[in-house]
Design a protein around this motif. Structure first.
Motif, short mmCIF file in Angstrom:
data_model
loop_
_atom_site.label_atom_id
_atom_site.label_comp_id
_atom_site.label_asym_id
_atom_site.label_seq_id
_atom_site.Cartn_x
_atom_site.Cartn_y
_atom_site.Cartn_z
N LEU A 1 1.07 -1.08 0.01
CA LEU A 1 -0.01 -0.03 0.04
C LEU A 1 0.83 1.31 0.12
O LEU A 1 0.55 2.26 -0.66
CB LEU A 1 -0.94 0.02 1.20
CG LEU A 1 -2.02 -1.24 1.11
CD1 LEU A 1 -2.91 -1.06 2.56
CD2 LEU A 1 -3.05 -1.00 0.05
N ASP A 2 2.10 1.35 0.86
CA ASP A 2 2.74 2.37 0.82
C ASP A 2 3.48 2.50 -0.56
O ASP A 2 3.52 3.71 -1.06
CB ASP A 2 4.02 2.17 1.75
CG ASP A 2 3.41 2.22 3.30
OD1 ASP A 2 2.14 2.86 3.61
OD2 ASP A 2 4.10 1.98 4.35
N GLU A 3 3.86 1.57 -1.42
CA GLU A 3 4.32 1.69 -2.49
C GLU A 3 3.51 2.35 -3.47
O GLU A 3 3.63 3.16 -4.38
CB GLU A 3 4.79 0.21 -3.15
CG GLU A 3 6.20 -0.26 -2.68
CD GLU A 3 6.65 -1.34 -3.24
OE1 GLU A 3 7.50 -1.27 -4.21
OE2 GLU A 3 6.51 -2.75 -2.85
N SER A 4 2.27 1.95 -3.55
CA SER A 4 1.17 2.08 -4.62
C SER A 4 1.05 3.58 -4.21
O SER A 4 0.63 4.33 -5.28
CB SER A 4 0.06 1.15 -4.61
OG SER A 4 -0.45 1.13 -3.21
N MET B 1 1.63 4.90 -11.96
CA MET B 1 1.04 3.62 -11.75
C MET B 1 1.40 2.69 -12.53
O MET B 1 1.84 1.61 -12.56
CB MET B 1 -0.30 3.81 -11.56
CG MET B 1 -1.04 2.42 -11.45
SD MET B 1 -0.58 1.75 -9.77
CE MET B 1 -1.30 2.75 -8.48
N LYS B 2 1.67 3.06 -13.90
CA LYS B 2 1.84 2.44 -15.04
C LYS B 2 3.41 1.78 -14.89
O LYS B 2 3.60 0.46 -14.93
CB LYS B 2 1.93 3.00 -16.49
CG LYS B 2 0.46 3.13 -16.74
CD LYS B 2 0.44 3.86 -18.48
CE LYS B 2 -1.01 3.93 -18.92
NZ LYS B 2 -0.90 4.65 -20.24
N LEU C 1 3.14 -1.11 -11.77
CA LEU C 1 2.65 -2.09 -12.52
C LEU C 1 3.99 -2.98 -13.15
O LEU C 1 3.96 -3.92 -13.01
CB LEU C 1 1.45 -2.03 -13.37
CG LEU C 1 0.31 -1.38 -12.71
CD1 LEU C 1 -0.66 -1.08 -13.48
CD2 LEU C 1 -0.31 -2.53 -11.53
N GLU C 2 4.59 -2.16 -14.10
CA GLU C 2 5.46 -2.81 -14.91
C GLU C 2 6.61 -3.16 -13.95
O GLU C 2 7.46 -4.29 -14.50
CB GLU C 2 6.17 -1.77 -16.07
CG GLU C 2 7.34 -2.34 -16.72
CD GLU C 2 7.59 -1.44 -17.73
OE1 GLU C 2 8.31 -1.99 -18.97
OE2 GLU C 2 7.30 -0.29 -17.86
N SER C 3 6.94 -2.80 -13.18
CA SER C 3 8.25 -3.06 -11.81
C SER C 3 7.94 -4.36 -11.41
O SER C 3 8.79 -5.14 -11.11
CB SER C 3 8.41 -2.02 -11.09
OG SER C 3 7.17 -1.74 -10.03
N LYS C 4 6.49 -4.67 -11.37
CA LYS C 4 6.26 -5.98 -10.60
C LYS C 4 5.79 -7.17 -11.71
O LYS C 4 5.86 -8.11 -11.25
CB LYS C 4 4.85 -5.85 -9.87
CG LYS C 4 4.96 -4.56 -8.78
CD LYS C 4 5.83 -4.99 -7.65
CE LYS C 4 5.64 -3.91 -6.71
NZ LYS C 4 6.75 -4.16 -5.51
N TRP C 5 5.77 -6.75 -13.00
CA TRP C 5 5.23 -7.81 -14.03
C TRP C 5 6.16 -8.99 -13.94
O TRP C 5 5.62 -10.16 -14.27
CB TRP C 5 5.04 -6.76 -15.18
CG TRP C 5 4.02 -7.77 -16.07
CD1 TRP C 5 4.41 -8.38 -17.33
CD2 TRP C 5 2.79 -7.80 -15.99
NE1 TRP C 5 3.14 -8.67 -17.79
CE2 TRP C 5 2.08 -8.43 -17.08
CE3 TRP C 5 1.81 -7.50 -14.79
CZ2 TRP C 5 0.97 -8.84 -17.05
CZ3 TRP C 5 0.40 -7.71 -14.95
CH2 TRP C 5 0.08 -8.29 -16.14
N ASP C 6 7.40 -8.88 -14.02
CA ASP C 6 8.22 -10.07 -14.27
C ASP C 6 8.14 -10.92 -13.19
O ASP C 6 8.64 -12.10 -13.44
CB ASP C 6 9.58 -9.59 -14.60
CG ASP C 6 9.82 -8.82 -16.02
OD1 ASP C 6 9.05 -9.09 -16.73
OD2 ASP C 6 10.83 -7.88 -16.13
N SER C 7 7.87 -10.60 -11.93
CA SER C 7 7.80 -11.60 -10.93
C SER C 7 6.33 -12.46 -11.02
O SER C 7 6.04 -13.13 -10.09
CB SER C 7 7.79 -11.03 -9.40
OG SER C 7 6.86 -9.90 -9.38
#
Length: 375
Positions: free
Chosen positions: A187-190, A199-200, A203-209
């Motif tokens: 929540l803090d990150e978002s 926000m895009k 989302l991209e920073s998390k996508w590969d995991s």
């Protein structure tokens, strides 16, 4: 001599022109090659495009239904499931925990069809074992297919994450019921995302995991609305059902109606704080509740059970109160402050502090006729 010089000049110019043309062609071919090489190195290869889907994958235009799986890296066993329901119009975000040991009996027709895809599939499945019945990313879609048939609700797509990634995103709420909620870290990150582009990028920073059957660009479609989600208005629940041995059995009718009710909710509101009152989550603040019907109005206790559970309270049970008909509602608690978040549900309830409650719940509510629910 003069004619020879002219011929030489024409000859030299001709070859100069050819040379320039070849140079330009070489530059063009090299540019094309370098461009294609760059795209090959930087273009994201989406896993969702590498196999044939078995459900109608739908990221949703306004309502987004995403089944989140947590899996063990070594065994592939599903360890947790959370259904994420996001309404882009209202910015309502709701998480519904579905126990991983949920057991489902597949209908004969569907079982026959699925058996052609996997001879390992039993007719009574455990959602935790979905990766042992099917192989590849499509296994998660088969999980959706089986769950959708049981609940008769639409689930648009899935997101699967290893248990270590899941633990950074979700944590268990305190209480007897297993309910997952977003972690403070997530929540803090978002909440740092102030623009749609932020926000895009998040989302991209998390996508590969993650493993997902939609593309990153489809997920980013809701970036503008996702950045506006109020963390204080995020709701968390557990799906209706009960434990049966080492399995969890869904209450199909109640679960279906509950999810429909989530979608019908136009907006979520932050409970109004009174002086000195905190706004902790419902289940944390009150513990379990037992509702008694002291009004003799048929079904009133059951109606309040639905109302309270929809707002995140744990209602351990309902029953009829002994004695005569009650006019006013009474809330029995061990600590007076525990009744604060419940007072708003009744007109003018009285609060009584007692040492022991016979029901075994943390709070007992005895309903009076003054709190008849309007139909």
């Amino acid at each position: 001599m003069k004619n020879r010089s002219i011929a030489q000049i024409i000859f030299i110019n001709f070859f100069k022109t050819i040379g320039i043309i070849l140079l330009l062609l070489g530059v063009g071919v090299l540019s094309y090659y370098l461009t294609m090489l760059f795209l090959k190195q930087t273009q994201r290869v989406e896993r969702s495009t590498q196999y044939e889907h078995v459900i109608d994958v739908n990221p949703g235009s306004m309502e987004s239904s995403n089944l989140i799986y947590s899996y063990d890296k070594k065994s592939g066993k599903i360890e947790a499931m959370v259904l994420e329901l996001f309404d882009a119009g209202t910015k309502n975000m709701t998480y519904v925990t579905i126990p991983a040991n949920t057991q489902i009996s597949i209908s004969g027709k569907t079982y026959g069809e699925l058996l052609e895809k996997s001879s390992m599939l039993p007719q009574v499945v455990k959602m935790s074992e979905i990766n042992s019945y099917f192989s590849g990313d499509v296994a998660y879609e088969y999980g959706i297919l089986i769950l959708q048939e049981e609940l008769k609700v639409d689930i648009g797509y899935f997101t699967a994450m290893s248990s270590d990634v899941f633990e950074k995103c979700f944590e268990k709420e305190k209480g007897k019921k297993l309910i997952y909620r977003p972690t403070k870290e997530l929540l803090d990150e978002s909440s740092k995302c102030k623009t749609e582009d932020d926000m895009k990028d998040f989302l991209e920073s998390k996508w590969d995991s993650l493993i997902c059957d939609i593309t990153l660009s489809q997920k980013q479609h809701h970036a503008k609305e996702l950045k506006d989600v109020n963390r204080e208005l995020i709701r968390t629940y557990r799906i209706h059902g009960k434990a049966s041995g080492d399995a969890f059995k869904l209450d199909k009718e109640k679960a279906k109606k509950f999810i429909e009710k989530v979608w019908e909710k136009k907006t979520y509101q932050i409970p109004q704080k009174k002086a000195g009152e905190e706004t902790n989550s419902s289940s944390e603040k009150t513990g379990s509740i037992w509702v008694y019907n002291g009004s003799r109005i048929t079904g009133l206790a059951a109606e309040y059970q639905k109302k309270l559970e929809a707002d995140g309270f744990e209602v351990k049970g309902v029953g009829n109160a002994t004695g005569g008909v009650r006019t006013d509602t009474t809330i029995y608690v061990k600590k007076k402050s525990a009744a604060n978040v419940l007072k708003k549900y009744f007109k003018d309830p009285s609060v009584e502090v007692v040492e022991n409650l016979s029901s075994g719940a943390s709070i007992e509510i005895v309903l009076g006729t003054e709190d008849r629910l309007q139909s």
